[in-house]
Design a protein around this motif. Structure first.
Motif, PDB file in Angstrom:
ATOM      1  N   VAL A  81      36.403  58.522 -21.719  1.00 40.96           N
ATOM      2  CA  VAL A  81      35.674  59.853 -21.048  1.00 40.96           C
ATOM      3  C   VAL A  81      35.102  59.239 -19.480  1.00 40.96           C
ATOM      4  CG1 VAL A  81      33.567  61.224 -20.487  1.00 40.96           C
ATOM      5  CG2 VAL A  81      34.563  61.299 -22.684  1.00 40.96           C
ATOM      6  N   GLY A  82      34.688  59.722 -18.268  1.00 44.07           N
ATOM      7  CA  GLY A  82      34.728  59.216 -17.024  1.00 44.07           C
ATOM      8  C   GLY A  82      33.703  58.607 -17.195  1.00 44.07           C
ATOM      9  N   TYR A  83      32.222  59.280 -17.419  1.00 41.67           N
ATOM     10  CA  TYR A  83      30.913  58.410 -17.387  1.00 41.67           C
ATOM     11  C   TYR A  83      30.142  58.664 -19.076  1.00 41.67           C
ATOM     12  CZ  TYR A  83      26.277  58.061 -16.445  1.00 41.67           C
ATOM     13  OH  TYR A  83      24.475  57.902 -16.691  1.00 41.67           O
ATOM     14  N   VAL A  84      29.487  57.496 -19.078  1.00 38.39           N
ATOM     15  CA  VAL A  84      29.334  57.274 -20.771  1.00 38.39           C
ATOM     16  C   VAL A  84      28.199  56.790 -20.701  1.00 38.39           C
ATOM     17  CG1 VAL A  84      29.944  56.862 -22.815  1.00 38.39           C
ATOM     18  CG2 VAL A  84      31.536  57.045 -22.118  1.00 38.39           C
ATOM     19  N   GLY A  85      26.195  57.287 -20.724  1.00 37.96           N
ATOM     20  CA  GLY A  85      25.412  57.351 -20.629  1.00 37.96           C
ATOM     21  C   GLY A  85      24.596  57.557 -21.504  1.00 37.96           C
ATOM     22  N   GLY A 139      21.578  56.376 -15.912  1.00 36.68           N
ATOM     23  CA  GLY A 139      20.413  57.307 -14.383  1.00 36.68           C
ATOM     24  C   GLY A 139      20.109  56.572 -13.557  1.00 36.68           C
ATOM     25  N   LEU A 140      20.137  56.997 -12.108  1.00 35.12           N
ATOM     26  CA  LEU A 140      19.078  56.027 -11.052  1.00 35.12           C
ATOM     27  C   LEU A 140      17.954  55.670 -11.462  1.00 35.12           C
ATOM     28  CD1 LEU A 140      21.407  58.223  -8.357  1.00 35.12           C
ATOM     29  CD2 LEU A 140      22.255  56.167  -9.432  1.00 35.12           C
ATOM     30  N   SER A 145      26.934  60.600  -8.454  1.00 35.56           N
ATOM     31  CA  SER A 145      27.343  59.893  -7.508  1.00 35.56           C
ATOM     32  C   SER A 145      28.236  59.528  -7.686  1.00 35.56           C
ATOM     33  CB  SER A 145      26.057  58.582  -7.592  1.00 35.56           C
ATOM     34  OG  SER A 145      25.908  58.190  -8.638  1.00 35.56           O
ATOM     35  N   LEU A 146      28.642  58.999  -9.538  1.00 31.05           N
ATOM     36  CA  LEU A 146      30.016  58.287  -9.453  1.00 31.05           C
ATOM     37  C   LEU A 146      31.334  58.985  -9.523  1.00 31.05           C
ATOM     38  CD1 LEU A 146      28.383  56.165 -12.169  1.00 31.05           C
ATOM     39  CD2 LEU A 146      29.026  55.370  -9.723  1.00 31.05           C
ATOM     40  N   SER A 159      24.402  51.673  -5.591  1.00 36.04           N
ATOM     41  CA  SER A 159      23.459  51.323  -7.327  1.00 36.04           C
ATOM     42  C   SER A 159      23.063  52.084  -7.994  1.00 36.04           C
ATOM     43  CB  SER A 159      23.210  49.754  -6.702  1.00 36.04           C
ATOM     44  OG  SER A 159      21.594  49.972  -6.353  1.00 36.04           O
ATOM     45  N   THR A 160      23.188  51.466  -9.868  1.00 32.53           N
ATOM     46  CA  THR A 160      22.839  52.002 -10.850  1.00 32.53           C
ATOM     47  C   THR A 160      21.871  51.488 -11.566  1.00 32.53           C
ATOM     48  OG1 THR A 160      24.219  51.871 -12.391  1.00 32.53           O
ATOM     49  CG2 THR A 160      25.335  53.962 -11.049  1.00 32.53           C
TER      50      THR A 160
END
Length: 248
Positions: free
Chosen positions: A174-178, A204-205, A225-226, A239-240
């Protein structure tokens, strides 16, 4: 099945496509104003927008648009020195016997799918704000794997089955994992995971978020943003790494 029915099915299946519509036909051409076709990611065309040469030009341009997510007006003409016009892509095509076709190509890209794990205030806020922002949001139980085409996975389970879900998302690419967590707890969770450095935690930013809706906004902003962009619009990602107001 009509073009409209087929398009609805493609949308429900989250399949991107381009709708090609002839908006002007200058005789002699085999296509007429109003003729339409759907172009799928594998190059398949369903419908009619002209003969072989016109079809080839439409397919080539449509596949480019599927990568960029944009729409455009395509002019297919036998003229070799057509003056360029803003917002118009012109293709010189000697196959047309003196005629010209203008075809509007509309790229229809499914909204990015975000799987949200958790049922607390932050998870609910991410789902609600995401839907308002145009994302496809999928609340998920921790025993459910990530969706095959998920663009992002956000884990807000407050310590329940976090590693299991994160590992599944990482393994699925998965491209983004938070992960919604404090910096300290997030580091402890991800240190035990292979590839844990890919997990955005605190997710999160850094906008000073404290309430659940504010945290949701910061997470969705980071996902935006990504996200991949067309090459002509690419730029450095912000930046994150926000930790204010995160759940422990």
């Amino acid at each position: 099945m009509t073009d409209t029915d087929r398009a609805e099915r493609l949308r429900s299946e989250r399949t991107p496509y381009v709708l090609a519509t002839v908006v002007r036909a200058e005789r002699p051409t085999s296509a007429k104003t109003g003729d339409r076709a759907l172009v799928l990611p594998d190059g398949t065309m369903e419908g009619f927008v002209g003969g072989h040469c016109a079809e080839s030009a439409v397919r080539d341009q449509a596949l480019t648009l599927l990568r960029s997510g944009e729409s455009t007006l395509l002019r297919i003409t036998p003229a070799e020195d057509s003056a360029p016009l803003e917002g118009l892509v012109t293709v010189s095509n000697p196959c047309l016997s003196g005629g010209t076709l203008d075809v509007f190509l509309e790229a229809v890209i499914p909204p990015a799918l975000v799987d949200v794990y958790g049922d607390g205030p932050v998870a609910r806020a991410i789902t609600e704000v995401g839907r308002a922002a145009g994302f496809a949001m999928r609340p998920a139980d921790t025993d459910a794997p990530p969706s095959p085409d998920a663009a992002a996975v956000v884990v807000a389970t407050h310590g329940r089955d976090e590693e299991t879900v994160l590992r599944a998302a990482l393994d699925a690419g998965v491209g983004y994992v938070g992960l919604i967590a404090s910096r300290k707890r997030g580091a402890a969770v991800t240190s035990a995971l292979e590839g844990g450095e890919r997990v955005h935690t605190p997710a999160g930013l850094d906008i000073g978020a404290r309430t659940a809706p504010e945290i949701a906004l910061s997470v969705l902003a980071e996902i935006l943003s990504l996200r991949p962009r067309p090459a002509h619009g690419a730029g450095p990602a912000p930046s994150t790494g926000a930790e204010a107001g995160r759940c422990h």
